[in-house]
Design an enzyme around this catalytic site. Structure first.
Site, short mmCIF file in Angstrom:
data_model
loop_
_atom_site.label_atom_id
_atom_site.label_comp_id
_atom_site.label_asym_id
_atom_site.label_seq_id
_atom_site.Cartn_x
_atom_site.Cartn_y
_atom_site.Cartn_z
N TYR A 69 0.80 -1.22 0.00
CA TYR A 69 0.00 0.00 0.00
C TYR A 69 0.84 1.28 0.00
O TYR A 69 0.39 2.30 -0.51
CB TYR A 69 -1.01 -0.03 1.14
N ARG A 92 -25.91 -13.82 -1.88
CA ARG A 92 -25.34 -12.62 -2.52
C ARG A 92 -25.18 -11.51 -1.49
O ARG A 92 -24.24 -10.73 -1.54
CB ARG A 92 -26.27 -12.15 -3.65
N ASP A 152 -21.20 -3.18 -19.98
CA ASP A 152 -22.53 -3.49 -20.49
C ASP A 152 -22.81 -2.72 -21.78
O ASP A 152 -23.40 -3.24 -22.72
CB ASP A 152 -23.59 -3.14 -19.44
N ARG A 155 -21.03 -4.27 -24.57
CA ARG A 155 -21.76 -5.48 -25.01
C ARG A 155 -22.93 -5.08 -25.90
O ARG A 155 -23.20 -5.73 -26.91
CB ARG A 155 -22.26 -6.25 -23.78
N HIS A 179 -25.10 -1.81 -12.55
CA HIS A 179 -24.42 -2.86 -13.30
C HIS A 179 -24.95 -4.16 -12.71
O HIS A 179 -24.44 -4.66 -11.72
CB HIS A 179 -22.90 -2.74 -13.14
#
Ligand code: NAD
Length: 317
Positions: A69, A92, A152, A155, A179
């Site tokens: 770091y 999740r 996205d 895509r 997202h």
């Protein structure tokens, strides 16, 4: 924040996504110095060794090394791709809490180094974790960015371009919002070489209105489909992160659907980090761009923001 022209990048998380980003940087000849940081130090070291052996074939010199770091102190950009993977049986929500804690620890350590650049977060759920970094850092919202819907949107452009047999770079438009599952396409704003998609559909047999929903679903579900086949997605996001990196460090004023905190640009999403068209330069976010959306798209934006608010409250934000 000091005015700088150097391009030192500290990458935290040397897994699939982090290393795809690093490999793309090297192959595109971008940056002056790249520091690899991971809780698994040996992995970071091995990755640095491996990448360095590609330098004789790279388009430009790049100083690559493993670090810690302390190396963030004079970095211009800290890119976070570190995170725990979902364990069998883990919900999740549990994973979200674990990764939120990881983000807080990483943010404290980066800031403790004296870092004074821009944060770019890719770890999922990216919008919520971007907000965790923002809150933990107590920085101005302009300096904490998430990858948002950049991948996205790529895509989407690919899917439309493929159907129309037109270069995906000539497809303009955005996937917006979270997202994730509540993201949506702002179809009313999609253009092909400047022509609104509605006109394109009227004129060509290659794309029909009935296919629009299929395109949306293939974009929204792309990660799931890829993960089912190869367990992870990383090249697309790696290149998306390089695109955002260049927009920032080259002081481009580029417009990208990155995630940052909405204040009053879109009242429906006030107080939430989400992917929206945003002008980005060396100091981070210049401003979130207000684009006129259809009534239906505004409803989708509000739904997406509400879903994100639920996740934020799950991590105490
Ligand atoms: P991975 O498991 O291959 O890599 C994660 C890395 O993080 C590992 O090397 C691990 O050692 C490291 N790590 C874990 N805890 C750490 C800590 N406290 N400090 C430092 N390093 C730590 O995972 P991956 O496939 O590279 O995915 C990384 C993240 O990117 C995931 O959250 C994934 O969902 C996300 N992702 C985001 C997008 C996007 O569009 N934003 C797209 C694809 C993947």
């Amino acid at each position: 924040m000091k005015k700088r022209t150097s391009k030192k990048i500290a990458l935290i998380g040397t897994g699939f996504v982090g290393m795809s980003y690093a490999y793309s940087l090297l192959n595109q000849g971008y940056g002056n110095e790249l520091v690899l940081i991971d809780v698994n130090k040996q992995k970071a070291e091995g990755e640095a060794m491996d990448l360095n052996h590609g330098l004789p074939f790279a388009p430009a010199k790049l100083r690559i090394h493993a670090g810690d770091y302390g190396d963030c102190a004079d970095a211009d950009l800290v890119v976070i791709t570190a995170g725990a993977a979902q364990k069998p049986g883990q919900s999740r929500l549990d994973l979200l809490r674990v990764n939120a804690e990881i983000m807080r620890i990483i943010t404290d350590q980066v800031i403790g180094s004296g870092f004074d650049g821009i944060f770019l977060v890719a770890t999922n759920p990216v919008d919520v974790l971007t907000q965790v970094v923002l809150r933990e850092s107590e920085w101005d919202r302009k300096r904490v960015i998430g990858s948002g819907c950049t991948l996205d949107t790529a895509r989407l452009r690919y899917e439309i371009g493929k159907r129309l047999n037109i270069d995906s770079r000539d497809i303009q438009g955005f996937v917006l919002g979270e997202h994730g599952d509540s993201e949506f396409v702002a179809w009313s704003r999609v253009t092909v070489g400047g022509k609104p998609i509605a006109e394109v559909i009227e004129e060509t047999p290659l794309l029909k209105w009935e296919e629009i929903d299929h395109i949306y679903r293939s974009v929204r579900d792309a990660a799931e489909e890829i993960i089912r086949r190869k367990h992870a997605t990383y090249y697309g996001i790696g290149m998306s992160l390089v695109r955002i990196t260049k927009a920032i460090l080259n002081d481009e004023n580029a417009i990208l659907p990155i995630s940052s905190l909405v204040v009053d640009e879109y009242p429906e999403a006030k107080g939430v980090c989400m992917g929206l068209p945003t002008q980005v330069h060396r100091q981070g976010v210049d401003h979130i761009i207000r684009i006129r959306l259809s009534e239906d798209e505004v409803t989708q934006l509000a739904t997406s923001a509400n879903i994100l608010r639920e996740s934020l409250s799950a991590v105490g934000l």
